[in-house]
Design a protein around this motif. Structure first.
Motif, PDB file in Angstrom:
ATOM      1  N   VAL A 267     -82.894  47.236 108.277  1.00  0.00           N
ATOM      2  CA  VAL A 267     -82.848  48.653 108.654  1.00  0.00           C
ATOM      3  C   VAL A 267     -83.708  48.887 109.902  1.00  0.00           C
ATOM      4  N   ASP A 268     -84.898  48.304 109.918  1.00  0.00           N
ATOM      5  CA  ASP A 268     -85.795  48.482 111.075  1.00  0.00           C
ATOM      6  C   ASP A 268     -85.153  47.940 112.351  1.00  0.00           C
ATOM      7  N   THR A 269     -84.529  46.782 112.239  1.00  0.00           N
ATOM      8  CA  THR A 269     -83.907  46.176 113.425  1.00  0.00           C
ATOM      9  C   THR A 269     -82.750  47.044 113.920  1.00  0.00           C
ATOM     10  N   LEU A 270     -81.926  47.502 112.997  1.00  0.00           N
ATOM     11  CA  LEU A 270     -80.786  48.328 113.414  1.00  0.00           C
ATOM     12  C   LEU A 270     -81.274  49.665 113.985  1.00  0.00           C
ATOM     13  N   ARG A 271     -82.359  50.169 113.419  1.00  0.00           N
ATOM     14  CA  ARG A 271     -82.912  51.425 113.945  1.00  0.00           C
ATOM     15  C   ARG A 271     -83.410  51.213 115.375  1.00  0.00           C
ATOM     16  N   SER A 272     -84.065  50.083 115.599  1.00  0.00           N
ATOM     17  CA  SER A 272     -84.601  49.826 116.942  1.00  0.00           C
ATOM     18  C   SER A 272     -83.471  49.696 117.966  1.00  0.00           C
ATOM     19  N   LEU A 273     -82.293  49.334 117.490  1.00  0.00           N
ATOM     20  CA  LEU A 273     -81.132  49.219 118.399  1.00  0.00           C
ATOM     21  C   LEU A 273     -80.339  50.524 118.468  1.00  0.00           C
ATOM     22  N   ASP A 274     -80.777  51.498 117.688  1.00  0.00           N
ATOM     23  CA  ASP A 274     -80.031  52.747 117.539  1.00  0.00           C
ATOM     24  C   ASP A 274     -78.619  52.475 116.998  1.00  0.00           C
ATOM     25  N   MET A 275     -78.581  51.641 116.007  1.00  0.00           N
ATOM     26  CA  MET A 275     -77.290  51.197 115.463  1.00  0.00           C
ATOM     27  C   MET A 275     -77.161  51.483 113.966  1.00  0.00           C
ATOM     28  N   LEU A 276     -77.928  52.406 113.454  1.00  0.00           N
ATOM     29  CA  LEU A 276     -77.775  52.696 112.018  1.00  0.00           C
ATOM     30  C   LEU A 276     -76.419  53.348 111.775  1.00  0.00           C
ATOM     31  N   PRO A 277     -75.797  53.081 110.627  1.00  0.00           N
ATOM     32  CA  PRO A 277     -74.473  53.677 110.369  1.00  0.00           C
ATOM     33  C   PRO A 277     -74.577  55.163 110.026  1.00  0.00           C
ATOM     34  N   THR A 278     -73.449  55.829 110.076  1.00  0.00           N
ATOM     35  CA  THR A 278     -73.382  57.212 109.598  1.00  0.00           C
ATOM     36  C   THR A 278     -73.312  57.166 108.076  1.00  0.00           C
ATOM     37  N   ILE A 279     -74.271  57.853 107.466  1.00  0.00           N
ATOM     38  CA  ILE A 279     -74.372  57.856 106.000  1.00  0.00           C
ATOM     39  C   ILE A 279     -74.250  59.294 105.532  1.00  0.00           C
ATOM     40  N   GLN A 280     -73.450  59.541 104.499  1.00  0.00           N
ATOM     41  CA  GLN A 280     -73.359  60.914 103.992  1.00  0.00           C
ATOM     42  C   GLN A 280     -74.347  61.118 102.852  1.00  0.00           C
ATOM     43  N   GLU A 281     -74.708  62.360 102.660  1.00  0.00           N
ATOM     44  CA  GLU A 281     -75.647  62.683 101.594  1.00  0.00           C
ATOM     45  C   GLU A 281     -75.106  62.185 100.255  1.00  0.00           C
ATOM     46  N   GLY A 282     -75.938  61.574  99.503  1.00  0.00           N
ATOM     47  CA  GLY A 282     -75.522  61.099  98.180  1.00  0.00           C
ATOM     48  C   GLY A 282     -75.051  59.649  98.173  1.00  0.00           C
ATOM     49  N   ASP A 283     -74.697  59.113  99.333  1.00  0.00           N
ATOM     50  CA  ASP A 283     -74.190  57.727  99.383  1.00  0.00           C
ATOM     51  C   ASP A 283     -75.200  56.726  98.834  1.00  0.00           C
ATOM     52  N   LEU A 284     -76.437  56.869  99.306  1.00  0.00           N
ATOM     53  CA  LEU A 284     -77.422  55.835  98.955  1.00  0.00           C
ATOM     54  C   LEU A 284     -77.737  55.869  97.462  1.00  0.00           C
ATOM     55  N   ALA A 285     -77.610  57.046  96.879  1.00  0.00           N
ATOM     56  CA  ALA A 285     -77.819  57.154  95.423  1.00  0.00           C
ATOM     57  C   ALA A 285     -76.676  56.442  94.692  1.00  0.00           C
ATOM     58  N   ILE A 286     -75.474  56.529  95.250  1.00  0.00           N
ATOM     59  CA  ILE A 286     -74.329  55.833  94.622  1.00  0.00           C
ATOM     60  C   ILE A 286     -74.539  54.323  94.694  1.00  0.00           C
ATOM     61  N   ILE A 287     -75.002  53.858  95.860  1.00  0.00           N
ATOM     62  CA  ILE A 287     -75.252  52.419  96.011  1.00  0.00           C
ATOM     63  C   ILE A 287     -76.367  51.973  95.060  1.00  0.00           C
ATOM     64  N   LYS A 288     -77.382  52.798  94.956  1.00  0.00           N
ATOM     65  CA  LYS A 288     -78.518  52.461  94.074  1.00  0.00           C
ATOM     66  C   LYS A 288     -78.078  52.373  92.607  1.00  0.00           C
ATOM     67  N   ALA A 289     -77.196  53.292  92.210  1.00  0.00           N
ATOM     68  CA  ALA A 289     -76.865  53.404  90.781  1.00  0.00           C
ATOM     69  C   ALA A 289     -75.778  52.428  90.331  1.00  0.00           C
ATOM     70  N   ASN A 290     -75.058  51.847  91.278  1.00  0.00           N
ATOM     71  CA  ASN A 290     -73.880  51.066  90.883  1.00  0.00           C
ATOM     72  C   ASN A 290     -73.943  49.648  91.432  1.00  0.00           C
ATOM     73  N   THR A 291     -74.768  48.855  90.797  1.00  0.00           N
ATOM     74  CA  THR A 291     -74.931  47.470  91.227  1.00  0.00           C
ATOM     75  C   THR A 291     -74.040  46.560  90.369  1.00  0.00           C
ATOM     76  N   ILE A 292     -73.956  45.319  90.778  1.00  0.00           N
ATOM     77  CA  ILE A 292     -72.992  44.402  90.146  1.00  0.00           C
ATOM     78  C   ILE A 292     -73.489  43.857  88.795  1.00  0.00           C
ATOM     79  N   ASP A 293     -72.504  43.394  88.004  1.00  0.00           N
ATOM     80  CA  ASP A 293     -72.825  42.718  86.742  1.00  0.00           C
ATOM     81  C   ASP A 293     -72.959  41.210  86.956  1.00  0.00           C
ATOM     82  N   LEU A 294     -72.255  40.709  87.948  1.00  0.00           N
ATOM     83  CA  LEU A 294     -72.079  39.263  88.093  1.00  0.00           C
ATOM     84  C   LEU A 294     -71.917  38.939  89.581  1.00  0.00           C
TER      85      LEU A 294
END
Ligand code: BG6
Length: 466
Positions: free
Chosen positions: A266-293
């Motif tokens: 994240v730090d590297t992409l930020r330094s390049l000004d290359m962070l993706p467009t993220i919508q509100e709530g996305d990161l919570a979805i990623i946090k809550a839905n991890t893999i089983d296997l």
């Protein structure tokens, strides 16, 4: 002589994908995907100009193939559903012939005692969606989730092992950085957005699967290329290898298992000004839905050193390898056909990393294998390819898998790439990977290679001696 005995119920089998094996026949209702399109536009990009139309004809030969899988000791097998076969336009109408085909394929595997592992996305974006930006377009995430739900509803009563993606970093590298997949751009900004949408789509599909309560497991398949610094005592080399690891491994491994992105990436992409467009709530979805296997594809290590050659660095067009140089280790063992280093211990290092840094999540080796050109040189009097090099390759990797398991790694199986020789993207039929040869000049005639017979014994004994 040492005995390598594997845990009970170990998965022995192989992996393949829909687009590389099925082929198309007139009237099958399959829609176009990016590979069909790219081949129509630029056939010269494909080895010997062999395209994705015919491949290994699994669409018509799957029953015969499943019998061969049994003959080589498979208790499990992975393939993928082709999105463009099931939903020809990517969204909307379902192709009933595809439903019938996948039903028959899955049922025949189960009847033969072969557990189907089904992946949803193996590099094969439906063309209609690519025309609207493919993974670059946020709407593709929604389309993918609908497609995933359709698959779970149609086949989830029988399929108990699902995977959201195969090697999601590869469409990023191939399509948006290094030009070996369509649309063959060089655009870091797009690359990052595509990667982000793939990870979000995976989390949303996992959420949908768990909500449907179908009693199975869902994971992701990642190609993990352990990053080794040239000199472990040189902090600059170590830093370079860590960043390569962040770009190519942890970019998907961390969100998939920990539900979050690695800070250094994240730090590297930020330094390049290359962070993706993220919508509100996305990161919570990623946090809550991890893999089983976790499925682990391992072919080769990535050896890097601190950047020395800045000649290709263009600040207007940043690339991951602006942060490191590749390092050619003296006396490395190579597969000369594919140009990949063979380093068996890498498979052990990955499993130990997953044990120690990723909660020892259940995992399995979902691909490992050796592509060899001109295997007809090794055909014996009985018409069988004597691929002793492949036997050695698998055996030496399995020894390290065994060692990792002895040391507590939660590894449940080993799938070789691949079962039948198949179509390898722009390399088409150049390098052959299968336990079973496919003669594309003789209507796809199948013959079990020596490695297939060897593998049967290993699977039956649940191990080997050496
Ligand atoms: C993996 C992919 O990267 O390796 C397969 O999941 C692929 O789709 C296989 O075919 C072998 O690599 P390649 O590039 O030689 O086809």
């Amino acid at each position: 002589m040492q005995v390598y005995q594997f845990p009970e119920k170990f998965f022995w089998g192989s992996a393949a994908s829909g687009p590389q094996t099925e082929g198309r026949i007139d009237g099958d209702g399959k829609g176009e995907n990016i590979w069909d399109y790219w081949y129509q536009q630029n056939p010269e990009k494909f080895f010997n100009q062999v395209g994705p139309g015919k491949t290994s004809q699994v669409y018509t030969k799957f029953l015969e193939d499943i019998q061969l899988m049994k003959q080589i000791g498979h208790n499990s097998f992975r393939t993928s559903i082709q999105w463009s076969r099931l939903i020809p336009e990517g969204t909307g109408a379902i192709n009933e012939q595809a439903v019938q085909f996948y039903n028959e394929y899955i049922d025949a595997l189960i009847e033969s005692g072969i557990e189907p592992f089904i992946n949803l996305y193996h590099f094969d974006m439906p063309l209609k969606l690519q025309e609207q930006g493919g993974w670059l377009n946020r709407q593709t995430v929604d389309a993918y989730v609908e497609y995933a739900k359709t698959c779970f509803a149609l086949f989830g009563d029988r399929v108990k092992y699902w995977f959201t993606h195969n090697e999601p970093i590869v469409p990023v590298e191939g399509g948006y950085l290094y030009q070996f997949h369509y649309p063959a751009e060089v655009n870091m900004h797009h690359a990052v957005q595509v990667a982000y949408h793939e990870a979000l789509a995976s989390a949303k599909a996992i959420e949908a699967y768990h909500q449907m309560n179908l009693g199975g497991q869902i994971g992701i398949i990642l190609n993990l290329t352990p990053s080794y610094p040239r000199d472990v005592d040189n902090p600059e080399d170590v830093k370079a290898s860590q960043l390569a690891d962040a770009f190519f491994n942890r970019s998907f491994l961390d969100p998939a298992i920990k539900g979050e992105y690695p800070e250094d990436l994240v730090d590297t992409l930020r330094s390049l000004d290359m962070l993706p467009t993220i919508q509100e709530g996305d990161l919570a979805i990623i946090k809550a839905n991890t893999i089983d296997l976790l499925g682990i594809n391992y072919y080769q290590p990535r050896r890097v050193k601190a950047k020395e050659d800045f000649s290709k660095v263009d600040p207007k067009s940043p690339m991951p390898d602006d942060f490191f140089d590749y390092y050619e280790m003296p006396n490395r063992k190579m597969n000369p056909y594919r140009g990949w280093e063979i380093y068996e211990k890498g498979i052990y290092d990955i499993l130990i990393n997953v044990r120690d840094n990723y909660g020892n999540i259940p995992c399995f080796i979902s691909e490992n294998g050796m592509g060899v050109e001109g295997e007809e040189r090794f055909i014996n009097q009985n018409g069988q390819i004597e691929d002793d090099y492949r036997i050695e390759f698998i055996r030496e990797h399995l020894k390290y898998v065994h060692q990792a398991i002895q040391e507590g790694a939660n590894c449940l199986g080993y799938h070789m790439w691949t079962c039948m020789d198949n179509w390898s993207w722009t390399n088409a039929y150049k390098n052959r990977y299968g336990f079973i040869s496919v003669d594309i000049n003789q209507d796809g005639k199948r013959t079990i290679k020596k490695s297939g017979h060897w593998f049967k014994q290993v699977a039956e004994k649940n191990g080997f001696e050496d």
